[in-house]
Scaffold this motif. Structure first.
Motif, PDB file in Angstrom:
ATOM      1  N   SER B  48     -13.073  -1.507  -2.960  1.00 25.30           N
ATOM      2  CA  SER B  48     -11.768  -1.450  -2.283  1.00 25.30           C
ATOM      3  C   SER B  48     -11.924  -1.723  -0.793  1.00 25.30           C
ATOM      4  O   SER B  48     -11.085  -2.404  -0.184  1.00 25.30           O
ATOM      5  N   GLN B  92      -5.117  -0.712  -5.597  1.00 20.23           N
ATOM      6  CA  GLN B  92      -5.655   0.150  -6.648  1.00 20.23           C
ATOM      7  C   GLN B  92      -4.658   1.255  -6.992  1.00 20.23           C
ATOM      8  O   GLN B  92      -4.470   1.591  -8.149  1.00 20.23           O
ATOM      9  N   ASP B 168      -7.148  -5.001  -7.190  1.00 24.30           N
ATOM     10  CA  ASP B 168      -8.081  -3.880  -7.201  1.00 24.30           C
ATOM     11  C   ASP B 168      -7.853  -3.084  -8.481  1.00 24.30           C
ATOM     12  O   ASP B 168      -6.840  -2.388  -8.597  1.00 24.30           O
TER      13      ASP B 168
HETATM   14 MG   LIG Z   1     -11.594   1.203  -5.281  1.00 22.94          MG
END
Ligand SMILES: [Mg+2]
Ligand SMILES: Nc1ncnc2c1ncn2[C@@H]1O[C@H](COP(=O)(O)OP(=O)(O)OP(=O)(O)O)[C@@H](O)[C@H]1O
Lengths: 294, 236
Positions: B48, B92, B168
């Protein structure tokens, strides 16, 4: 200006700015009343200044006897005729005296029953001054009960007083403007903090600072405008009520101090001014705070 | 395609959060326009973080990053929106705006770039249908399932036809069937010229699709060709 536009930020749900319209309504109310006072004082002063600036007045007290009164009057007039500083003099008629006094005493005047003094209005040669006490002594030396007024002392005092009030009013207006901008800046700053997450997402998506600032500015404008409409409406109503009561007790000169455009200006111009000021205050605040994000 | 001009380029990039240890160390790579990459690595490896550097959420502690040929250190702040509009991101944690409907969430990138409202209507409805959310147009994100939110996030990331798509863990909340459907969607976008980087734990997906992938390990990045032939590009 009345309606919120669609915004990406959940600004309508903000609680931190709920008080803004009410605060602005109060401040605008204050402004309207202050404006009223300011304008009234301005016109009172300019009236008096032009009507009694270059003059003195002589009051002869009544002897309760018209013939005696008339002899005394002729004596005084001949004294005045000899004085080269005096351009013009005029005996004020009873009707004129009534008109002069009426605004102050109202209709109540009609019912009063007391001997009116004789009034002589004296106009001086341009640029000269007469010592009122000297003139008074000159006349009373002839055994006449007289009072000479050159207006200047009390007019000057009154003008000083009015000027002080005008300064106070201007300070109130300055303070209101300052408070308006300060409040909008504060509410906007808190809003940016509350919506930091959303603003971050908007930035990642490619929003320009202007795009975000526009939404805050639009909201600040709408809320301030609504508050200002309320404030100026109530303020103007309050002025009308004040005028109504002044009229009722006989102050018929007050009404003409407020020309029509004045109310229109207050009702429409002031809220627009407040709305636009709030908008640019919010806009500037957002752009400035966002520009500090690296 | 831009031939030899890489669309994303990292040179000796290091990243640390505050005074903590370096999360990324000497990361160097270059991605050609139109390429498709997986980014793999254990949880906490820095996937990330690497993507955040690309979508300009973070600045590197050292090293050089260039996007579309712009060195991001010398790019003025006023230019960032135009660069970011070329990059679509599936976060994410989705980062959908909870107060907006599914429709308005997807419309956001178009509205931010002042697209005409009738075009917005048309494109957004098409795309929502494509990701299977045509029955949830007015729904707010919190009322949607994890998988539905994920598809919504993907729709928002691709609505403005970005040149680079960063995703993500885009398959973290969906079953294998949906995961493959989404992967086909990404492949289709890739065929249309979009450069794609997908961070994922799901090695079976990576193996199945057989692209080259980037592996993060101890803050270092290795580029691994399909078929597991490792060729280290950077080591720390
Ligand atoms: Mg991550
Ligand atoms: N905002 C932050 N402040 C401090 N440390 C952070 C921050 N974000 C991430 N880290 C640290 O950086 C390292 C990499 O985190 P990152 O989120 O990039 O990993 P990841 O590979 O995406 O993990 P996952 O697969 O679980 O999503 C971790 O050790 C994490 O603790």
């Amino acid at each position: 200006m009345f309606k919120y536009q669609r915004t990406d930020l959940p600004l309508e749900k903000d609680t931190n700015g709920r008080f803004l319209p009410w605060l602005i309504a109060f401040m605008v109310f204050l402004t309207v009343i202050s404006f009223g006072v300011l304008l009234a004082l301005n016109s009172v002063v300019s009236r008096w200044d032009s009507s009694i600036g270059n003059s003195i007045s002589i009051q002869l007290y009544s002897q309760q006897n018209p013939t005696a009164d008339n002899t005394v009057l002729q004596k005084v007039l001949s004294l005045l005729a000899e004085n080269k500083d005096i351009r013009k003099y005029e005996v004020i008629s009873d009707q004129q005296i009534m008109n002069l006094v009426k605004p102050w005493l109202g209709e109540a005047y009609e019912t009063l029953d007391f001997p009116m003094p004789r009034l002589i209005s004296v106009e001086l040669v341009e640029g000269t001054k007469i010592d009122a006490t000297l003139l008074e002594k000159q006349i009373s030396d002839q055994g006449i009960d007289v009072s000479v007024d050159d207006h200047y002392v009390w007019l000057a005092r009154f003008i000083d007083f009015v000027k002080t009030i005008q300064w106070v009013v201007l300070m109130i207006l300055g303070f209101v403007l300052f408070a308006l901008v300060g409040t909008v800046v504060f509410v906007t700053r808190t809003g940016l903090e509350v919506h930091r997450e959303v603003i971050e997402v908007l930035h990642f998506i490619g929003a320009q600072d202007q795009y975000i600032a526009r939404q805050f500015a639009g909201r600040a404008m709408v809320m301030s405008f609504r508050g200002a409409i309320l404030g100026s409406t109530l303020g103007t109503l309050a002025l009308f009520v004040i005028i109504f009561f002044l009229e009722k007790i006989g102050n018929n000169f007050v009404i003409e101090l407020y020309p029509q455009f004045f109310y229109t200006g207050l009702l429409i111009g002031l809220p627009i001014f407040v709305g636009l000021t709030a908008r640019s205050a919010a806009q500037t605040t957002v752009l400035w705070l966002l520009s500090r994000i690296p | 395609m831009l031939g030899n001009n890489p669309i994303v380029q990292f040179e000796n990039v290091g990243l640390r959060y505050g005074v903590g240890p370096e999360v990324l160390k000497d990361v160097s790579f270059a991605l050609d326009a139109g390429s498709f990459h997986f980014l793999v690595g254990d949880s906490g490896a820095g996937k990330s973080s690497l993507l955040k550097l690309i979508y300009l959420a973070l600045r590197p502690s050292r090293g050089l990053i260039s996007l579309f040929g712009n060195d991001i250190v010398t790019t003025p702040r006023s230019m960032l929106p135009s660069i970011r509009r070329k990059i679509g991101v599936v976060f994410q944690e989705f980062r959908l705006l909870e107060h907006l409907s599914a429709f308005d969430n997807v419309a956001l990138p178009l509205r931010v770039s002042e697209a005409e409202e009738n075009l917005v209507q048309k494109h957004v409805l098409e795309l929502l249908e494509w990701v299977g959310l045509e029955n949830h147009i007015r729904a707010r994100p919190p009322t949607l399932s994890g998988g539905q939110q994920q598809r919504l996030a993907i729709a928002r990331a691709i609505i403005a036809r970005p040149r680079v798509l960063l995703a993500d863990e885009p398959t973290g909340n969906v079953d294998d069937h949906m995961a493959f459907r989404l992967m086909h969607l990404f492949e289709e976008l890739n065929r249309l010229g979009t450069t794609i980087i997908i961070a994922t734990h799901n090695m079976s997906l990576v193996k199945k699709l057989g692209n080259t992938f980037l592996r993060l390990e101890n803050g270092n990045l290795k580029i691994i060709a399909s078929g597991n032939k490792e060729n280290s590009e950077s080591s720390g």
